[in-house]
Design a protein around this motif. Structure first.
Motif, short mmCIF file in Angstrom:
data_model
loop_
_atom_site.label_atom_id
_atom_site.label_comp_id
_atom_site.label_asym_id
_atom_site.label_seq_id
_atom_site.Cartn_x
_atom_site.Cartn_y
_atom_site.Cartn_z
N GLY A 30 0.81 -1.21 0.00
CA GLY A 30 0.00 0.00 0.00
C GLY A 30 0.85 1.27 0.00
O GLY A 30 0.53 2.24 -0.69
N VAL A 31 1.94 1.23 0.77
CA VAL A 31 2.83 2.39 0.83
C VAL A 31 3.48 2.63 -0.53
O VAL A 31 3.56 3.77 -1.01
CB VAL A 31 3.89 2.20 1.94
N GLU A 34 0.92 4.00 -2.92
CA GLU A 34 0.69 5.41 -2.61
C GLU A 34 1.82 6.28 -3.14
O GLU A 34 1.60 7.38 -3.64
CB GLU A 34 0.53 5.61 -1.10
N ALA A 35 3.04 5.78 -3.05
CA ALA A 35 4.19 6.54 -3.55
C ALA A 35 4.05 6.76 -5.06
O ALA A 35 4.24 7.88 -5.55
CB ALA A 35 5.49 5.81 -3.23
N SER A 36 3.71 5.71 -5.79
CA SER A 36 3.54 5.82 -7.25
C SER A 36 2.46 6.83 -7.60
O SER A 36 2.65 7.72 -8.43
CB SER A 36 3.16 4.47 -7.87
N THR A 37 1.32 6.70 -6.94
CA THR A 37 0.19 7.59 -7.19
C THR A 37 0.52 9.02 -6.82
O THR A 37 0.18 9.96 -7.55
CB THR A 37 -1.05 7.10 -6.42
N GLY A 84 1.47 9.56 6.32
CA GLY A 84 1.04 9.76 7.70
C GLY A 84 -0.47 9.69 7.82
O GLY A 84 -1.02 9.03 8.71
N GLU A 85 -1.15 10.34 6.90
CA GLU A 85 -2.62 10.41 6.92
C GLU A 85 -3.26 9.06 6.61
O GLU A 85 -4.17 8.62 7.31
CB GLU A 85 -3.08 11.46 5.91
N LYS A 86 -2.82 8.39 5.57
CA LYS A 86 -3.47 7.17 5.11
C LYS A 86 -3.04 5.91 5.85
O LYS A 86 -3.82 4.96 5.95
CB LYS A 86 -3.24 6.97 3.61
#
Length: 185
Positions: A30-31, A34-37, A84-86
């Motif tokens: 997931g991390v 998220e980095a790609s997005t 941090g948020e997700k």
């Protein structure tokens, strides 16, 4: 382009995410997603906010992998906040992940795009992908602003315009050669 960007994130994600004790193993995928997005959407936002010059400057020299580059810093801050948020990562953990990924991924992305022997990323594909296919005008704006510095004023009239672009395309081996000259290939 998002898939190719995800591949780069996975390539550099081992150290920054998988082998990072601050990131629980169940969050690794997931991390990295998220980095790609975040990188992709962050670059799109910069362009939509009128920052085509900033994106163009990533292609100059070797500053795309530098944490002091304004685009790298902006994307690092954005990813850090998102993590941090997700995912509930601490500020230090999120900053460590973002700081370990963004410069390496952007440096590799731009390096591949500038390398004439590496066809995995083409400058024109990156620009079209980030601008939603509307990259032509922002590219021409960047050419107008920076083109004279790179010898693109083909007819020596003191400005870089469409006639110079057409002359360069015809003289330099097509649009790829023209963009290559613009971005330092």
């Amino acid at each position: 382009m998002l898939e190719q960007l995800s591949d780069l994130v996975k390539q550099y994600g081992n150290e920054a995410v998988v082998n990072n004790s601050s990131v629980p193993n169940e969050l690794n995928e997931g991390v990295m997603d998220e980095a790609s997005t975040s990188i992709f959407s962050g670059l799109q936002k910069i362009i939509s906010d009128g920052g085509a010059d900033q994106i163009g400057q990533l292609f100059q020299g070797d500053n795309a992998g530098s944490a002091s580059n304004p685009v790298v810093k902006q994307l690092t801050d954005q990813l850090s906040g998102n993590l941090g948020e997700k995912f509930g990562l601490s500020s230090d953990a999120a900053s460590g992940v973002a700081g370990g990924l963004i410069p390496k991924v952007l440096g590799s992305l731009i390096g591949k795009a500038k390398n004439p022997n590496d066809k995995s990323f083409e400058v024109s594909d990156i620009v079209n992908s980030l601008s939603g296919g509307q990259g032509g005008s922002s590219i021409m704006d960047a050419i107008q602003k920076y083109g004279g510095q790179f010898g693109l004023d083909q007819n020596n009239d003191g400005k870089v315009d469409m006639s110079d672009a057409m002359a360069a395309v015809n003289k330099k081996g097509g649009i790829g050669g023209f963009l290559g000259k613009l971005f330092g290939r």
